[in-house]
Design an enzyme around this catalytic site. Structure first.
Site, mmCIF file in Angstrom:
data_model
loop_
_atom_site.group_PDB
_atom_site.id
_atom_site.type_symbol
_atom_site.label_atom_id
_atom_site.label_comp_id
_atom_site.label_asym_id
_atom_site.label_seq_id
_atom_site.Cartn_x
_atom_site.Cartn_y
_atom_site.Cartn_z
ATOM 1 N N LYS A 154 0.839 -1.202 0.000
ATOM 2 C CA LYS A 154 0.000 0.000 0.000
ATOM 3 C C LYS A 154 0.882 1.263 0.000
ATOM 4 O O LYS A 154 0.636 2.210 -0.749
ATOM 5 C CB LYS A 154 -0.949 -0.022 1.216
ATOM 6 C CG LYS A 154 -2.013 -1.114 1.096
ATOM 7 C CD LYS A 154 -2.823 -1.350 2.374
ATOM 8 C CE LYS A 154 -3.772 -2.539 2.182
ATOM 9 N NZ LYS A 154 -4.623 -2.827 3.351
ATOM 10 N N GLN A 197 -4.332 -1.722 9.619
ATOM 11 C CA GLN A 197 -4.325 -3.050 9.010
ATOM 12 C C GLN A 197 -4.888 -4.088 9.984
ATOM 13 O O GLN A 197 -4.504 -4.141 11.153
ATOM 14 C CB GLN A 197 -2.887 -3.428 8.588
ATOM 15 C CG GLN A 197 -2.782 -4.689 7.748
ATOM 16 C CD GLN A 197 -3.451 -4.583 6.374
ATOM 17 O OE1 GLN A 197 -3.606 -3.517 5.808
ATOM 18 N NE2 GLN A 197 -3.863 -5.720 5.839
ATOM 19 N N ASP A 222 -10.884 2.625 4.133
ATOM 20 C CA ASP A 222 -11.231 1.200 4.057
ATOM 21 C C ASP A 222 -12.745 1.006 3.899
ATOM 22 O O ASP A 222 -13.194 -0.100 3.591
ATOM 23 C CB ASP A 222 -10.790 0.478 5.341
ATOM 24 C CG ASP A 222 -9.420 -0.175 5.211
ATOM 25 O OD1 ASP A 222 -9.109 -0.685 4.121
ATOM 26 O OD2 ASP A 222 -8.674 -0.176 6.216
HETATM 27 N N1 GUN Z 1 -6.875 -6.966 6.297
HETATM 28 C C1 GUN Z 1 -7.263 -7.716 5.233
HETATM 29 N N2 GUN Z 1 -7.818 -6.929 4.287
HETATM 30 C C2 GUN Z 1 -7.795 -5.669 4.768
HETATM 31 C C3 GUN Z 1 -8.236 -4.414 4.251
HETATM 32 O O1 GUN Z 1 -8.788 -4.301 3.152
HETATM 33 N N3 GUN Z 1 -8.033 -3.341 5.054
HETATM 34 C C4 GUN Z 1 -7.457 -3.435 6.284
HETATM 35 N N4 GUN Z 1 -7.314 -2.322 6.995
HETATM 36 N N5 GUN Z 1 -7.044 -4.591 6.795
HETATM 37 C C5 GUN Z 1 -7.217 -5.701 6.042
#
Ligand code: GUN
Length: 291
Positions: A52, A96, A119
């Site tokens: 990311k 995350q 998100d």
């Molecule tokens: N863990 C697995 N997928 C995601 C996501 O799309 N966003 C976040 N913040 N954590 C995750």
């Protein structure tokens, strides 16, 4: 059978954003700034957050990676999020998941201000999505919708079976596929660990979205000829032949399922890169909506 190439579509999406960011710079405007919080040192989470941050750099976004030890208190984490909410330079905040057990996902998600919730997990944003209002769409389902759109796949009237009901993928996916839009207008069945006759439901599906996290769960006998198969799974399976010591496996047995499909996403190189591209679109939106 056509491969839905997530790498290709994500590159194109990021390229579009790169041009838009260059335009912002030319106009002397602020560029989007994503703050990513990583708690502990889960290997997969490290990889995802790293990807990311790297995507932000490629596009020309600012990014701030905040690494916190696994033992951090919930109170301290929430206060860091509050500080980011109040920081005018930060447009998007992501924490995350998964988080250590002593920290409530719910409290963390509810603390992120909805206008910075790139998100799309905050209940305000989920509510807006359900009502078809403009909001942040969770990145994985959003990325899948972008890919369906890119390949001009007609989903109208099709029967979609979503395997998995997580708040991150399955549930929002079921809502987006049923929305009155294109892509969308599907008849959706959402399935989970208590579903009876899952195999039969899948055999009746025009579209299967596998998001249950069980490597190679979807077999050829569960897929009808010409189906569209979207594989969200990405599990690390021990493999001594790999330098990393593991191989990445999807939820679909690609080798046996692919020949039956009209379209299928590979793992890796399918949904994963699209998740990142969709998050970047949300971050750009967060910045633009603010200004
Ligand atoms: N863990 C697995 N997928 C995601 C996501 O799309 N966003 C976040 N913040 N954590 C995750």
């Amino acid at each position: 059978m056509q491969i839905l190439d997530g790498l290709l579509v994500s590159r194109a999406t990021k390229e579009e954003l790169k041009i838009k960011v260059a335009q912002l710079v030319t106009e002397g405007k602020k560029v989007p700034h994503l703050a990513a919080i990583l708690v502990g040192n889960n290997g997969a989470s490290e990889t995802y957050v790293g990807a990311k941050v790297k995507a932000c750099e490629e596009i020309g976004f600012k990014s701030t990676l905040i690494r916190l030890e696994a033992e951090i208190s919930e109170f301290k984490l929430l206060s860091i999020i509050e500080d980011l909410n109040n920081d005018l330079d930060i447009d998007g905040i992501l924490v995350q998941l998964p988080l250590p057990k002593h920290i409530s996902d719910e409290k963390v998600i509810n603390t992120i201000h909805p206008s910075k919730d790139v998100d799309g997990f905050h209940p305000v944003n989920v509510g807006k999505m359900v009502q078809g209002l403009d909001t942040f769409i969770p990145a994985t389902p959003y990325g899948i919708m972008l890919m369906l759109e890119h390949y001009k796949i007609d989903t109208k009237g099709k029967h979609a079976v979503v395997i998995g009901r997580s708040n991150i993928v399955g549930r929002p996916m079921s809502i987006l596929l049923s929305q009155a839009a294109n892509p969308g207008n599907c008849t959706v069945t959402i399935t989970h660990s208590h579903t009876h006759n899952l195999e039969e439901l899948c055999r009746n599906a025009d579209i299967i979205v596998a998001a249950l996290g069980k490597p190679e769960f979807v077999k050829a006998n569960m897929v009808k000829d010409g189906a569209i198969v979207i594989d969200v799974g990405i599990t690390r399976v021990a493999d001594s032949s790999k330098k990393s010591g593991f191989a990445l496996k999807g939820d679909v047995d690609f080798k046996e399922v692919a020949p039956k499909c009209s379209f299928i996403t590979p793992v890796p190189g399918g949904v994963g890169p699209m998740t990142i591209a969709a998050l970047m679109k949300n971050t750009y939106k967060a910045c633009l909506d603010k200004n």
